[in-house]
Motif scaffolding. Sequence first.
Motif, PDB file in Angstrom:
ATOM      1  N   ALA A  38       0.835  -1.213   0.000  1.00  0.00           N
ATOM      2  CA  ALA A  38       0.000   0.000   0.000  1.00  0.00           C
ATOM      3  C   ALA A  38       0.864   1.255   0.000  1.00  0.00           C
ATOM      4  CB  ALA A  38      -0.928  -0.011   1.209  1.00  0.00           C
ATOM      5  N   GLY A  39       1.991   1.236   0.725  1.00  0.00           N
ATOM      6  CA  GLY A  39       2.883   2.386   0.736  1.00  0.00           C
ATOM      7  C   GLY A  39       3.481   2.665  -0.627  1.00  0.00           C
ATOM      8  N   SER A  40       3.863   1.597  -1.346  1.00  0.00           N
ATOM      9  CA  SER A  40       4.420   1.775  -2.682  1.00  0.00           C
ATOM     10  C   SER A  40       3.394   2.390  -3.623  1.00  0.00           C
ATOM     11  CB  SER A  40       4.878   0.414  -3.216  1.00  0.00           C
ATOM     12  OG  SER A  40       5.383   0.525  -4.534  1.00  0.00           O
ATOM     13  N   LEU A  41       2.164   1.898  -3.571  1.00  0.00           N
ATOM     14  CA  LEU A  41       1.125   2.419  -4.445  1.00  0.00           C
ATOM     15  C   LEU A  41       0.708   3.835  -4.053  1.00  0.00           C
ATOM     16  CD1 LEU A  41      -0.881  -0.879  -4.758  1.00  0.00           C
ATOM     17  CD2 LEU A  41       0.404   0.260  -6.568  1.00  0.00           C
ATOM     18  N   MET A  42       0.771   4.130  -2.760  1.00  0.00           N
ATOM     19  CA  MET A  42       0.455   5.492  -2.319  1.00  0.00           C
ATOM     20  C   MET A  42       1.496   6.476  -2.839  1.00  0.00           C
ATOM     21  SD  MET A  42      -1.895   7.065  -0.588  1.00  0.00           S
ATOM     22  CE  MET A  42      -2.172   8.721   0.034  1.00  0.00           C
ATOM     23  N   ALA A  43       2.765   6.077  -2.829  1.00  0.00           N
ATOM     24  CA  ALA A  43       3.813   6.949  -3.352  1.00  0.00           C
ATOM     25  C   ALA A  43       3.594   7.212  -4.839  1.00  0.00           C
ATOM     26  CB  ALA A  43       5.183   6.314  -3.117  1.00  0.00           C
ATOM     27  N   ARG A  44       3.174   6.189  -5.571  1.00  0.00           N
ATOM     28  CA  ARG A  44       2.890   6.376  -6.988  1.00  0.00           C
ATOM     29  C   ARG A  44       1.736   7.348  -7.195  1.00  0.00           C
ATOM     30  NH1 ARG A  44      -0.615   4.008 -10.759  1.00  0.00           N
ATOM     31  NH2 ARG A  44      -1.454   2.599  -9.188  1.00  0.00           N
ATOM     32  N   SER A  45       0.691   7.208  -6.385  1.00  0.00           N
ATOM     33  CA  SER A  45      -0.483   8.067  -6.548  1.00  0.00           C
ATOM     34  C   SER A  45      -0.195   9.516  -6.198  1.00  0.00           C
ATOM     35  CB  SER A  45      -1.630   7.541  -5.673  1.00  0.00           C
ATOM     36  OG  SER A  45      -2.037   6.261  -6.090  1.00  0.00           O
ATOM     37  N   LEU A  46       0.761   9.737  -5.307  1.00  0.00           N
ATOM     38  CA  LEU A  46       1.033  11.106  -4.857  1.00  0.00           C
ATOM     39  C   LEU A  46       1.781  11.934  -5.892  1.00  0.00           C
ATOM     40  CD1 LEU A  46       1.750  10.582  -1.054  1.00  0.00           C
ATOM     41  CD2 LEU A  46      -0.116  11.887  -2.094  1.00  0.00           C
ATOM     42  N   LYS A  47       1.921  11.400  -7.103  1.00  0.00           N
ATOM     43  CA  LYS A  47       2.332  12.254  -8.207  1.00  0.00           C
ATOM     44  C   LYS A  47       1.230  13.255  -8.531  1.00  0.00           C
ATOM     45  CE  LYS A  47       5.188   8.634 -10.325  1.00  0.00           C
ATOM     46  NZ  LYS A  47       5.350   7.739 -11.509  1.00  0.00           N
ATOM     47  N   ARG A  48       0.005  12.910  -8.138  1.00  0.00           N
ATOM     48  CA  ARG A  48      -1.131  13.817  -8.279  1.00  0.00           C
ATOM     49  C   ARG A  48      -1.253  14.660  -7.007  1.00  0.00           C
ATOM     50  NH1 ARG A  48      -3.813   8.923  -8.946  1.00  0.00           N
ATOM     51  NH2 ARG A  48      -5.382   9.577  -7.429  1.00  0.00           N
ATOM     52  N   PRO A  49      -2.089  15.694  -7.022  1.00  0.00           N
ATOM     53  CA  PRO A  49      -2.272  16.512  -5.815  1.00  0.00           C
ATOM     54  C   PRO A  49      -2.695  15.666  -4.621  1.00  0.00           C
ATOM     55  CG  PRO A  49      -3.226  17.616  -7.701  1.00  0.00           C
ATOM     56  CD  PRO A  49      -2.813  16.256  -8.177  1.00  0.00           C
ATOM     57  N   ALA A  50      -2.079  15.919  -3.474  1.00  0.00           N
ATOM     58  CA  ALA A  50      -2.283  15.087  -2.290  1.00  0.00           C
ATOM     59  C   ALA A  50      -3.749  15.045  -1.865  1.00  0.00           C
ATOM     60  CB  ALA A  50      -1.410  15.599  -1.142  1.00  0.00           C
ATOM     61  N   ALA A  51      -4.419  16.166  -1.906  1.00  0.00           N
ATOM     62  CA  ALA A  51      -5.809  16.217  -1.439  1.00  0.00           C
ATOM     63  C   ALA A  51      -6.698  15.291  -2.259  1.00  0.00           C
ATOM     64  CB  ALA A  51      -6.334  17.648  -1.498  1.00  0.00           C
ATOM     65  N   SER A  52      -6.520  15.272  -3.575  1.00  0.00           N
ATOM     66  CA  SER A  52      -7.351  14.413  -4.419  1.00  0.00           C
ATOM     67  C   SER A  52      -7.025  12.939  -4.196  1.00  0.00           C
ATOM     68  CB  SER A  52      -7.158  14.777  -5.894  1.00  0.00           C
ATOM     69  OG  SER A  52      -5.834  14.479  -6.324  1.00  0.00           O
ATOM     70  N   VAL A  53      -5.751  12.627  -3.935  1.00  0.00           N
ATOM     71  CA  VAL A  53      -5.363  11.242  -3.669  1.00  0.00           C
ATOM     72  C   VAL A  53      -5.995  10.754  -2.375  1.00  0.00           C
ATOM     73  CG1 VAL A  53      -3.423   9.712  -3.128  1.00  0.00           C
ATOM     74  CG2 VAL A  53      -3.210  11.410  -4.965  1.00  0.00           C
ATOM     75  N   ILE A  54      -5.939  11.583  -1.347  1.00  0.00           N
ATOM     76  CA  ILE A  54      -6.524  11.202  -0.062  1.00  0.00           C
ATOM     77  C   ILE A  54      -8.028  11.006  -0.194  1.00  0.00           C
ATOM     78  CG2 ILE A  54      -6.998  12.015   2.284  1.00  0.00           C
ATOM     79  CD1 ILE A  54      -4.221  13.311   2.254  1.00  0.00           C
ATOM     80  N   ARG A  55      -8.688  11.910  -0.893  1.00  0.00           N
ATOM     81  CA  ARG A  55     -10.130  11.758  -1.113  1.00  0.00           C
ATOM     82  C   ARG A  55     -10.436  10.457  -1.833  1.00  0.00           C
ATOM     83  NH1 ARG A  55     -10.007  17.313  -2.459  1.00  0.00           N
ATOM     84  NH2 ARG A  55     -10.011  16.751  -4.680  1.00  0.00           N
ATOM     85  N   SER A  56      -9.631  10.133  -2.839  1.00  0.00           N
ATOM     86  CA  SER A  56      -9.854   8.907  -3.598  1.00  0.00           C
ATOM     87  C   SER A  56      -9.695   7.673  -2.721  1.00  0.00           C
ATOM     88  CB  SER A  56      -8.869   8.843  -4.773  1.00  0.00           C
ATOM     89  OG  SER A  56      -8.964   7.610  -5.451  1.00  0.00           O
ATOM     90  N   ARG A  57      -8.650   7.652  -1.882  1.00  0.00           N
ATOM     91  CA  ARG A  57      -8.425   6.508  -1.002  1.00  0.00           C
ATOM     92  C   ARG A  57      -9.576   6.349   0.007  1.00  0.00           C
ATOM     93  NH1 ARG A  57      -5.235   5.537  -4.278  1.00  0.00           N
ATOM     94  NH2 ARG A  57      -3.081   4.793  -4.062  1.00  0.00           N
ATOM     95  N   ILE A  58     -10.009   7.455   0.566  1.00  0.00           N
ATOM     96  CA  ILE A  58     -11.099   7.395   1.546  1.00  0.00           C
ATOM     97  C   ILE A  58     -12.389   6.953   0.865  1.00  0.00           C
ATOM     98  CG2 ILE A  58     -12.517   8.770   3.110  1.00  0.00           C
ATOM     99  CD1 ILE A  58     -10.041  10.431   3.746  1.00  0.00           C
ATOM    100  N   ARG A  59     -12.625   7.452  -0.345  1.00  0.00           N
ATOM    101  CA  ARG A  59     -13.838   7.072  -1.074  1.00  0.00           C
ATOM    102  C   ARG A  59     -13.858   5.581  -1.366  1.00  0.00           C
ATOM    103  NH1 ARG A  59     -12.855   9.289  -5.774  1.00  0.00           N
ATOM    104  NH2 ARG A  59     -12.438   7.264  -6.767  1.00  0.00           N
TER     105      ARG A  59
END
Length: 441
Positions: free
Chosen positions: A101-122
């Motif tokens: 999950a940490g590896s995939l989170m690092a990949r996703s954080l190439k996008r804006p952090a707020a949108s990534v967090i919203r996506s994960r929570i959703r």
Amino acid sequence: MTHGYTTGTGPESAGPYGTAHAGEANGTPGMPPAVPRQRTTEPAPVPEPAAQAAGTGKPGRDRYLDLLRSLALVRVVVYHLFGWAWLTVLFPSMGVMFALAGSLMARSLKRPAASVIRSRIRRLLPPLWAFAAVVLTMMFVNGWNPGKDDGTWGLIGLVNYLVPIGAPPYPWQLGSPSGLLDVTWAVQAAGPLWYLRAYLWFVLASPLLLWAFRRAPWPTLLAPLGLTAIVGTGLVTIPGETGRAITDFAVYGGCWVVGFAHHDGMLKQIPRYVSVSCASLVMAFGLWWASNHLGPEGWDLNDIPLAQATWSFGFVVILLQYSPSWRELPGRLAQWDTLVTLSNNRAVTIYLWHNLLIMATVPLVNLLYRLPFMRSERGVEALSSTYTLWMFALVWPLIGLTVLAVGWIEDLAAKRKPRLWPNGTKRSTGRRSGSRAAHRG
């Protein structure tokens, strides 16, 4: 009433399923054996979007990582069913899952952090809500009143069934009028929810953790182990759920940051013999520490935070150092491709429901005692001695039915078209057809 916990086994040590407890009926013709207990200290994973093979820059799933995630899920179910402590050493599934999950989170954080967090929570919350709706309804119908047990705080704690920022409340003992449910069923059902809290904490902290890792990689990588040495050994004691949450964060924080290192290619920059040797030394320390701090279940690393942290850390370093980044499962592993795909697409569903489904196998197995040829002493003895194996055989069909019934909620949460059985078969068939057509043309 109590709340979720991870380290330790709780106030009452639970034996593996199929183990009778003192004062309970067992082996009497026509009478089912004691409802087996199960451990609730270790859960399973939250799925991530399609993984990109590390270092290739090409889109698509990394089947090696998918395979690890599937193995972790199976290991969690087997552990909760049989209660074998040595499984926590053989394959530290939670450390593996947090690293992935940490590896995939690092990949996703190439996008804006707020949108990534919203996506994960959703992605996380709708499957949780479906599970909570069923479990809470069962609890209330069977007479649980959180307000009566813990007053206002008990009612406020129910919010954690909606957003798992803390530990959700549940009763330690709650039987059912029908007698089909063991008095500890609520603990078994809700116990694994600690993972959602830990996962959510890591998701919220990831922008800051990744920023720190890229500026000071080694201190950030090793800091969770140091924190575990402080809060996970009794050197500093933080009471209540806050202490448990911080301990969880520390124990698995190193694995989460190893995932960052895997994504950023840091592990590949270190000579393999150096990383494997150092990881082995960390793991050896973990085993040494465990040998001197055995818990009530012996070598169960869930009871020994520092051993869990160091063993899992070294284990995932080695797994990710050797990460082959498969586009397809090789050789004989290819026959498991559809199951690996299905389990990855329904990881949240399998994780959330598996404990409750293990409990559901008990009344099903007990029906076998009613068969005429099972009423003899020999028949009862044969069924009692293989009770857990029958549960193991039944839990997988139940998981399959649950995937069909509620798994599609994961698709809605990810803003995808709902699918009943997403094992990749149609996609694979389509690719093969297209390939043949191109060859013919």
